[in-house]
Design a protein around this motif. Structure first.
Motif, PDB file in Angstrom:
ATOM      1  N   PRO A  65       0.821  -1.227   0.000  1.00 28.76           N
ATOM      2  CA  PRO A  65       0.000   0.000   0.000  1.00 28.76           C
ATOM      3  C   PRO A  65       0.849   1.268   0.000  1.00 28.76           C
ATOM      4  O   PRO A  65       0.412   2.309  -0.493  1.00 28.76           O
ATOM      5  CB  PRO A  65      -0.813  -0.123   1.300  1.00 28.76           C
ATOM      6  CG  PRO A  65      -0.765  -1.572   1.666  1.00 28.76           C
ATOM      7  CD  PRO A  65       0.544  -2.086   1.161  1.00 28.76           C
ATOM      8  N   ARG A  66       2.063   1.172   0.538  1.00 33.80           N
ATOM      9  CA  ARG A  66       2.903   2.364   0.654  1.00 33.80           C
ATOM     10  C   ARG A  66       3.688   2.656  -0.623  1.00 33.80           C
ATOM     11  O   ARG A  66       3.772   3.796  -1.069  1.00 33.80           O
ATOM     12  CB  ARG A  66       3.877   2.208   1.833  1.00 33.80           C
ATOM     13  CG  ARG A  66       4.700   3.456   2.116  1.00 33.80           C
ATOM     14  CD  ARG A  66       5.470   3.294   3.412  1.00 33.80           C
ATOM     15  NE  ARG A  66       6.413   2.191   3.331  1.00 33.80           N
ATOM     16  CZ  ARG A  66       7.666   2.315   2.851  1.00 33.80           C
ATOM     17  NH1 ARG A  66       8.089   3.499   2.428  1.00 33.80           N
ATOM     18  NH2 ARG A  66       8.474   1.291   2.815  1.00 33.80           N
ATOM     19  N   THR A  67       4.271   1.598  -1.233  1.00 35.47           N
ATOM     20  CA  THR A  67       5.132   1.803  -2.410  1.00 35.47           C
ATOM     21  C   THR A  67       4.546   1.244  -3.695  1.00 35.47           C
ATOM     22  O   THR A  67       5.003   1.601  -4.783  1.00 35.47           O
ATOM     23  CB  THR A  67       6.502   1.160  -2.171  1.00 35.47           C
ATOM     24  OG1 THR A  67       6.329  -0.271  -2.026  1.00 35.47           O
ATOM     25  CG2 THR A  67       7.153   1.718  -0.916  1.00 35.47           C
ATOM     26  N   THR A  74      10.805  -7.761  -4.983  1.00 38.33           N
ATOM     27  CA  THR A  74      11.761  -6.655  -4.887  1.00 38.33           C
ATOM     28  C   THR A  74      12.945  -7.033  -4.001  1.00 38.33           C
ATOM     29  O   THR A  74      14.110  -6.784  -4.344  1.00 38.33           O
ATOM     30  CB  THR A  74      11.075  -5.398  -4.329  1.00 38.33           C
ATOM     31  OG1 THR A  74       9.988  -5.023  -5.183  1.00 38.33           O
ATOM     32  CG2 THR A  74      12.051  -4.238  -4.223  1.00 38.33           C
ATOM     33  N   ASP A  75      12.646  -7.650  -2.858  1.00 37.24           N
ATOM     34  CA  ASP A  75      13.712  -8.100  -1.962  1.00 37.24           C
ATOM     35  C   ASP A  75      14.584  -9.155  -2.636  1.00 37.24           C
ATOM     36  O   ASP A  75      15.819  -9.126  -2.518  1.00 37.24           O
ATOM     37  CB  ASP A  75      13.110  -8.673  -0.678  1.00 37.24           C
ATOM     38  CG  ASP A  75      12.422  -7.614   0.172  1.00 37.24           C
ATOM     39  OD1 ASP A  75      12.802  -6.437   0.058  1.00 37.24           O
ATOM     40  OD2 ASP A  75      11.511  -7.967   0.936  1.00 37.24           O
ATOM     41  N   SER A  76      13.958 -10.092  -3.335  1.00 31.68           N
ATOM     42  CA  SER A  76      14.712 -11.165  -3.989  1.00 31.68           C
ATOM     43  C   SER A  76      15.641 -10.602  -5.065  1.00 31.68           C
ATOM     44  O   SER A  76      16.815 -10.998  -5.162  1.00 31.68           O
ATOM     45  CB  SER A  76      13.756 -12.192  -4.608  1.00 31.68           C
ATOM     46  OG  SER A  76      12.938 -12.781  -3.626  1.00 31.68           O
ATOM     47  N   ALA A 217      22.220  -2.352   7.308  1.00 35.16           N
ATOM     48  CA  ALA A 217      22.030  -1.121   6.523  1.00 35.16           C
ATOM     49  C   ALA A 217      21.466  -1.462   5.153  1.00 35.16           C
ATOM     50  O   ALA A 217      22.215  -1.789   4.231  1.00 35.16           O
ATOM     51  CB  ALA A 217      23.353  -0.371   6.378  1.00 35.16           C
ATOM     52  N   ALA A 218      20.156  -1.431   5.024  1.00 29.37           N
ATOM     53  CA  ALA A 218      19.499  -1.647   3.741  1.00 29.37           C
ATOM     54  C   ALA A 218      18.053  -1.193   3.852  1.00 29.37           C
ATOM     55  O   ALA A 218      17.505  -1.063   4.952  1.00 29.37           O
ATOM     56  CB  ALA A 218      19.571  -3.126   3.329  1.00 29.37           C
ATOM     57  N   THR A 219      17.453  -0.938   2.714  1.00 34.94           N
ATOM     58  CA  THR A 219      16.033  -0.594   2.685  1.00 34.94           C
ATOM     59  C   THR A 219      15.231  -1.620   1.911  1.00 34.94           C
ATOM     60  O   THR A 219      14.006  -1.508   1.815  1.00 34.94           O
ATOM     61  CB  THR A 219      15.826   0.792   2.035  1.00 34.94           C
ATOM     62  OG1 THR A 219      16.405   0.788   0.715  1.00 34.94           O
ATOM     63  CG2 THR A 219      16.488   1.871   2.872  1.00 34.94           C
ATOM     64  N   GLU A 220      15.929  -2.618   1.357  1.00 31.54           N
ATOM     65  CA  GLU A 220      15.282  -3.724   0.678  1.00 31.54           C
ATOM     66  C   GLU A 220      16.262  -4.883   0.625  1.00 31.54           C
ATOM     67  O   GLU A 220      17.471  -4.697   0.731  1.00 31.54           O
ATOM     68  CB  GLU A 220      14.853  -3.331  -0.747  1.00 31.54           C
ATOM     69  CG  GLU A 220      15.999  -2.860  -1.613  1.00 31.54           C
ATOM     70  CD  GLU A 220      15.517  -2.343  -2.957  1.00 31.54           C
ATOM     71  OE1 GLU A 220      14.295  -2.201  -3.134  1.00 31.54           O
ATOM     72  OE2 GLU A 220      16.374  -2.089  -3.824  1.00 31.54           O
TER      73      GLU A 220
END
Length: 270
Positions: A65-67, A74-76, A217-220
């Motif tokens: 819902p946010r992105t 996306t993570d993979s 340290a990561a956002t995905e």
């Protein structure tokens, strides 16, 4: 007893025998999960398969819902890109250093002590240094993988080169081969299949370093998502992610093994 040590299972039998431990693990998990959920229907430690499937559907097939992204994929993609770049650079550097350190005593005398010293440094201990030096972006994560696995592959390849019979070198020189030709035509072809095997053995360590870096340290990324969900004790998300990482690692290992057998069948005929 002699029959047991000489027994070679047929291919289908090996597949069935290999599947038995996995089936046993799944069975015991189901029993333990049912027992815990029967005692407490809100238990989060061992979620049922229905809860995990709902989490997979939410992460992989429902946009955020946010992105608006499908977070699972996306993570993979982010983790695989970091892993493949790091392992690819490590394989290239290891091939170069392993070839020259193994075949040229002068180069080995200069570089081998340094490579051994780097191999003794715990890679996770210098992770803060990498973040300070390269920032919190992609470079530091890739560099951690390179530092973590390259020295071990180099040392493995160096030993492989030194194990090549000296008679081959003598014969090549007798036939008029100079140093570059011997490296290219004699040593390198025997080194390539061992390089693939060494990369296979290093994949587990590469995943470890990647997940550790993503957790900090990561956002995905797969490691980022696992440690994010840990805050909420969301085992219905964590366990499928762990299983997915295992499946990806198994697939990469299998792919490298198939490539090795197809490209260098003589290596497995020894």
């Amino acid at each position: 007893m002699r029959k047991i040590i000489n027994y070679q299972p047929q291919p289908m039998t090996r597949v069935l025998m290999g599947a038995l431990p996995l089936i046993a693990v799944i069975f015991f998990y189901l029993v333990a999960s049912d027992a815990r959920l029967a005692a407490n229907s809100y238990d989060k430690l061992l979620p049922g398969f229905d809860a995990m499937w709902a989490a997979i559907d939410r992460m992989a097939f429902t946009p955020s819902p946010r992105t608006g992204e499908y977070l699972f994929w996306t993570d993979s993609a982010a983790s695989l890109l970091r892993l493949l770049v790091g392992v690819g650079l490590s394989a290239f550097l290891a091939l170069v250093f392993g070839l020259f350190c193994g075949a040229l005593p002068v180069v080995r005398s200069v570089l081998s002590p340094l490579i051994t010293l780097i191999a003794l440094i715990p890679p996770l201990a210098i992770l803060p240094v990498l973040f300070i030096t390269f920032g919190l972006g992609e470079v530091s994560k890739v560099v951690l993988i390179v530092i973590g696995i390259t020295p071990f592959i180099v040392r493995d390849l160096q030993l492989q080169v030194q194990a090549i019979p000296h008679e081959q070198m003598v014969k090549a020189q007798t036939l008029g081969g100079h140093s570059a030709q011997i490296l290219w035509r004699v040593v390198l072809p025997q080194l390539l299949p061992r390089l693939i095997d060494a990369v296979r053995l290093s994949l587990c360590s590469a995943w470890l370093f990647l997940i550790a870096a993503e957790a900090i340290a990561a956002t995905e990324g797969l490691g980022y998502r696992i440690f994010l969900m840990r805050r909420y004790m969301a085992m219905d998300v964590i366990l499928p992610y762990v299983a997915w990482i295992t499946l990806l690692a198994f697939t990469l290992d299998l792919l490298l093994r198939v490539i090795n057998r197809r490209c260098f069948p003589w290596y497995y005929a020894k």
